[in-house]
Design a protein around this motif. Structure first.
Motif, PDB file in Angstrom:
ATOM      1  N   GLN A   1      -6.630  -0.159  -0.808  1.00 45.69           N
ATOM      2  CA  GLN A   1      -5.448  -0.949  -0.510  1.00 45.69           C
ATOM      3  C   GLN A   1      -5.390  -1.162   0.993  1.00 45.69           C
ATOM      4  O   GLN A   1      -5.210  -0.206   1.748  1.00 45.69           O
ATOM      5  CB  GLN A   1      -4.185  -0.234  -0.999  1.00 45.69           C
ATOM      6  N   ALA A   2      -5.555  -2.405   1.411  1.00 43.16           N
ATOM      7  CA  ALA A   2      -5.471  -2.761   2.815  1.00 43.16           C
ATOM      8  C   ALA A   2      -4.103  -3.359   3.105  1.00 43.16           C
ATOM      9  O   ALA A   2      -3.465  -3.932   2.213  1.00 43.16           O
ATOM     10  CB  ALA A   2      -6.568  -3.757   3.177  1.00 43.16           C
ATOM     11  N   PRO A   3      -3.629  -3.256   4.354  1.00 40.19           N
ATOM     12  CA  PRO A   3      -2.320  -3.837   4.685  1.00 40.19           C
ATOM     13  C   PRO A   3      -2.255  -5.317   4.354  1.00 40.19           C
ATOM     14  O   PRO A   3      -3.139  -6.090   4.731  1.00 40.19           O
ATOM     15  CB  PRO A   3      -2.202  -3.586   6.190  1.00 40.19           C
ATOM     16  N   GLY A   4      -1.218  -5.705   3.633  1.00 36.81           N
ATOM     17  CA  GLY A   4      -1.004  -7.098   3.296  1.00 36.81           C
ATOM     18  C   GLY A   4      -1.867  -7.635   2.175  1.00 36.81           C
ATOM     19  O   GLY A   4      -1.798  -8.834   1.883  1.00 36.81           O
ATOM     20  N   LEU A   5      -2.676  -6.798   1.551  1.00 38.20           N
ATOM     21  CA  LEU A   5      -3.566  -7.234   0.491  1.00 38.20           C
ATOM     22  C   LEU A   5      -3.342  -6.403  -0.767  1.00 38.20           C
ATOM     23  O   LEU A   5      -2.906  -5.257  -0.695  1.00 38.20           O
ATOM     24  CB  LEU A   5      -5.028  -7.107   0.930  1.00 38.20           C
ATOM     25  N   PRO A   6      -3.655  -6.974  -1.932  1.00 41.13           N
ATOM     26  CA  PRO A   6      -3.510  -6.197  -3.165  1.00 41.13           C
ATOM     27  C   PRO A   6      -4.586  -5.133  -3.288  1.00 41.13           C
ATOM     28  O   PRO A   6      -5.648  -5.207  -2.666  1.00 41.13           O
ATOM     29  CB  PRO A   6      -3.653  -7.261  -4.259  1.00 41.13           C
ATOM     30  N   ARG A   7      -4.306  -4.152  -4.108  1.00 39.91           N
ATOM     31  CA  ARG A   7      -5.301  -3.137  -4.386  1.00 39.91           C
ATOM     32  C   ARG A   7      -6.481  -3.755  -5.119  1.00 39.91           C
ATOM     33  O   ARG A   7      -6.312  -4.594  -6.012  1.00 39.91           O
ATOM     34  CB  ARG A   7      -4.685  -2.011  -5.214  1.00 39.91           C
ATOM     35  N   GLU A   8      -7.670  -3.351  -4.733  1.00 42.74           N
ATOM     36  CA  GLU A   8      -8.863  -3.888  -5.352  1.00 42.74           C
ATOM     37  C   GLU A   8      -9.827  -2.778  -5.742  1.00 42.74           C
ATOM     38  O   GLU A   8      -9.888  -1.733  -5.094  1.00 42.74           O
ATOM     39  CB  GLU A   8      -9.562  -4.879  -4.413  1.00 42.74           C
ATOM     40  N   GLY A   9     -10.566  -3.034  -6.792  1.00 40.11           N
ATOM     41  CA  GLY A   9     -11.615  -2.121  -7.183  1.00 40.11           C
ATOM     42  C   GLY A   9     -12.802  -2.234  -6.254  1.00 40.11           C
ATOM     43  O   GLY A   9     -13.203  -3.336  -5.862  1.00 40.11           O
TER      44      GLY A   9
END
Length: 122
Positions: free
Chosen positions: A39-47
């Motif tokens: 999970q990066a700032p401003g971005l959705p969680r990604e696999g």
């Protein structure tokens, strides 16, 4: 009770390497897949990556393929993510989680760790 704990994050320069670990206490590797998410700032969680420790099969997001390697030490009940050639866009909180299979939907990932911060400076 199953507990997953991610560790090993830190601050590195672009182009550097880190290895993060997921201690999967109480998890039966024969029955579960273990995945890394971020999970990066401003971005959705990604696999990011996933492994089936029972047979060693692995999967990677296109964004990390060729740079990251997932592995398991079944005797230690631990999954690792070796991250090489790190880029600033890899900066995120990295979480590990467990599910029945790597392709399970998001809400089927039953166990989550608290995550470890990886920061890549330019």
């Amino acid at each position: 009770e199953v507990q997953l704990q991610a560790s090993g994050g830190g601050l590195v320069q672009a182009g550097g390497s880190l290895r993060v670990s997921c201690a999967a206490n109480g998890l039966t590797f024969d029955d579960y897949a273990v995945g890394w998410f971020r999970q990066a700032p401003g971005l959705p969680r990604e696999g990011v990556s996933c492994i089936s420790p029972s047979d060693g099969s692995t999967h990677y997001a296109d964004s990390v393929k060729g740079r990251f390697t997932i592995s398991s030490d079944n005797a230690k009940n631990t999954v690792y993510l070796q991250m090489n050639s790190l880029k600033p866009e890899d900066t995120a909180v990295y979480y590990c989680a467990a599910a029945g299979a790597c392709w399970d939907p998001y809400d089927h990932w039953d166990y989550w760790g608290h995550g470890t911060q990886v920061t890549v400076s330019s």
